[in-house]
Design a protein around this motif. Sequence first.
Motif, PDB file in Angstrom:
ATOM      1  N   LEU A  40       0.954  -1.102  -0.213  1.00  0.00           N
ATOM      2  CA  LEU A  40      -0.050  -0.087  -0.258  1.00  0.00           C
ATOM      3  C   LEU A  40       0.880   1.078  -0.064  1.00  0.00           C
ATOM      4  O   LEU A  40       1.882   1.407   0.714  1.00  0.00           O
ATOM      5  N   HIS A  41       0.228   2.228  -0.947  1.00  0.00           N
ATOM      6  CA  HIS A  41       1.192   3.416  -0.758  1.00  0.00           C
ATOM      7  C   HIS A  41       2.325   3.445  -1.342  1.00  0.00           C
ATOM      8  O   HIS A  41       3.346   4.385  -1.320  1.00  0.00           O
ATOM      9  N   GLN A  42       2.858   2.255  -1.828  1.00  0.00           N
ATOM     10  CA  GLN A  42       4.044   2.104  -2.526  1.00  0.00           C
ATOM     11  C   GLN A  42       4.107   1.556  -4.039  1.00  0.00           C
ATOM     12  O   GLN A  42       4.934   2.041  -4.836  1.00  0.00           O
ATOM     13  N   THR A  43       3.468   0.545  -4.120  1.00  0.00           N
ATOM     14  CA  THR A  43       3.500  -0.273  -5.535  1.00  0.00           C
ATOM     15  C   THR A  43       2.618   0.618  -6.448  1.00  0.00           C
ATOM     16  O   THR A  43       1.653   1.192  -6.449  1.00  0.00           O
ATOM     17  N   THR A  44       3.360   1.072  -7.739  1.00  0.00           N
ATOM     18  CA  THR A  44       2.694   1.696  -8.786  1.00  0.00           C
ATOM     19  C   THR A  44       1.851   0.936  -9.663  1.00  0.00           C
ATOM     20  O   THR A  44       2.031  -0.412  -9.704  1.00  0.00           O
ATOM     21  N   ARG A  87      -7.062  -0.624  -6.198  1.00  0.00           N
ATOM     22  CA  ARG A  87      -7.308   0.864  -6.395  1.00  0.00           C
ATOM     23  C   ARG A  87      -6.156   1.743  -6.337  1.00  0.00           C
ATOM     24  O   ARG A  87      -5.358   1.551  -5.364  1.00  0.00           O
ATOM     25  N   PHE A  88      -6.172   2.626  -7.156  1.00  0.00           N
ATOM     26  CA  PHE A  88      -4.984   3.756  -7.417  1.00  0.00           C
ATOM     27  C   PHE A  88      -5.452   4.823  -6.925  1.00  0.00           C
ATOM     28  O   PHE A  88      -6.343   5.421  -7.184  1.00  0.00           O
ATOM     29  N   ASP A  89      -4.374   5.723  -6.284  1.00  0.00           N
ATOM     30  CA  ASP A  89      -4.826   7.223  -6.086  1.00  0.00           C
ATOM     31  C   ASP A  89      -4.203   8.155  -7.361  1.00  0.00           C
ATOM     32  O   ASP A  89      -4.001   7.389  -8.432  1.00  0.00           O
ATOM     33  N   ALA A  90      -4.704   9.373  -7.154  1.00  0.00           N
ATOM     34  CA  ALA A  90      -4.289  10.241  -8.576  1.00  0.00           C
ATOM     35  C   ALA A  90      -2.701   9.880  -8.873  1.00  0.00           C
ATOM     36  O   ALA A  90      -2.599  10.382 -10.226  1.00  0.00           O
ATOM     37  N   THR A  91      -1.806   9.794  -8.273  1.00  0.00           N
ATOM     38  CA  THR A  91      -0.363   9.575  -8.566  1.00  0.00           C
ATOM     39  C   THR A  91      -0.244   8.070  -9.207  1.00  0.00           C
ATOM     40  O   THR A  91       0.924   7.804  -9.836  1.00  0.00           O
ATOM     41  N   GLY A  92      -1.228   7.443  -9.129  1.00  0.00           N
ATOM     42  CA  GLY A  92      -1.060   6.045  -9.536  1.00  0.00           C
ATOM     43  C   GLY A  92      -0.272   5.013  -8.618  1.00  0.00           C
ATOM     44  O   GLY A  92       0.308   3.932  -9.135  1.00  0.00           O
ATOM     45  N   THR A  93      -0.646   5.154  -7.498  1.00  0.00           N
ATOM     46  CA  THR A  93      -0.004   4.414  -6.595  1.00  0.00           C
ATOM     47  C   THR A  93      -1.132   3.506  -5.782  1.00  0.00           C
ATOM     48  O   THR A  93      -2.090   4.071  -5.743  1.00  0.00           O
ATOM     49  N   VAL A  94      -0.836   2.313  -5.457  1.00  0.00           N
ATOM     50  CA  VAL A  94      -1.848   1.417  -4.840  1.00  0.00           C
ATOM     51  C   VAL A  94      -2.442   2.169  -3.512  1.00  0.00           C
ATOM     52  O   VAL A  94      -1.536   2.360  -2.719  1.00  0.00           O
ATOM     53  N   THR A  95      -3.895   2.404  -3.321  1.00  0.00           N
ATOM     54  CA  THR A  95      -4.348   2.822  -1.942  1.00  0.00           C
ATOM     55  C   THR A  95      -4.865   1.527  -1.363  1.00  0.00           C
ATOM     56  O   THR A  95      -5.012   1.529   0.030  1.00  0.00           O
ATOM     57  N   SER A  96      -5.399   0.625  -2.122  1.00  0.00           N
ATOM     58  CA  SER A  96      -6.177  -0.361  -1.431  1.00  0.00           C
ATOM     59  C   SER A  96      -6.170  -1.734  -2.507  1.00  0.00           C
ATOM     60  O   SER A  96      -6.226  -1.373  -3.566  1.00  0.00           O
ATOM     61  N   TYR A  97      -6.480  -2.848  -2.002  1.00  0.00           N
ATOM     62  CA  TYR A  97      -6.788  -4.037  -2.992  1.00  0.00           C
ATOM     63  C   TYR A  97      -7.641  -4.962  -2.196  1.00  0.00           C
ATOM     64  O   TYR A  97      -7.559  -5.055  -0.959  1.00  0.00           O
ATOM     65  N   THR A  98      -8.112  -5.742  -2.679  1.00  0.00           N
ATOM     66  CA  THR A  98      -8.829  -7.030  -2.225  1.00  0.00           C
ATOM     67  C   THR A  98      -8.657  -8.304  -2.959  1.00  0.00           C
ATOM     68  O   THR A  98      -8.364  -8.122  -4.202  1.00  0.00           O
ATOM     69  N   PHE A  99      -8.150  -9.372  -2.467  1.00  0.00           N
ATOM     70  CA  PHE A  99      -8.103 -10.611  -3.260  1.00  0.00           C
ATOM     71  C   PHE A  99      -9.226 -11.574  -2.625  1.00  0.00           C
ATOM     72  O   PHE A  99      -9.100 -11.812  -1.261  1.00  0.00           O
TER      73      PHE A  99
END
Length: 109
Positions: A40-44, A87-99
């Motif tokens: 989160l907040h790191q992966t692009t 889900r990505f923020d405006a900068t294209g970084t992962v904000t959340s995900y579900t699997f």
Amino acid sequence: MKTPVPSIRFLLLGCLALLLAGCASAGKDFDVLGVRQIQLHQTTRSQVEALFGPPWRTGIEDGKQTWSYGYYKYGLGDTLSRDLTIRFDATGTVTSYTFTSSYPEDKGL
């Protein structure tokens, strides 16, 4: 009165075709081991694409760009599914995900 043999063969072939048609898949399979690499907040977005390939579906959720990966196998009485939504923020970084998965080999991910 006897039923002609060709009619029985045609009926059996039709039943076989219906059984085979009952097995289908949808979506695009993806490497579930990549899920552990999402941070989160790191992966692009480009890193996600390198892990899983292009998304199967894209969309917007709560104003955030969303990528979805999914694979569904339908069989006679047995359905297996894998879903990954990122889900990505405006900068294209992962904000959340579900699997989620119903594949037995995916337990513990």
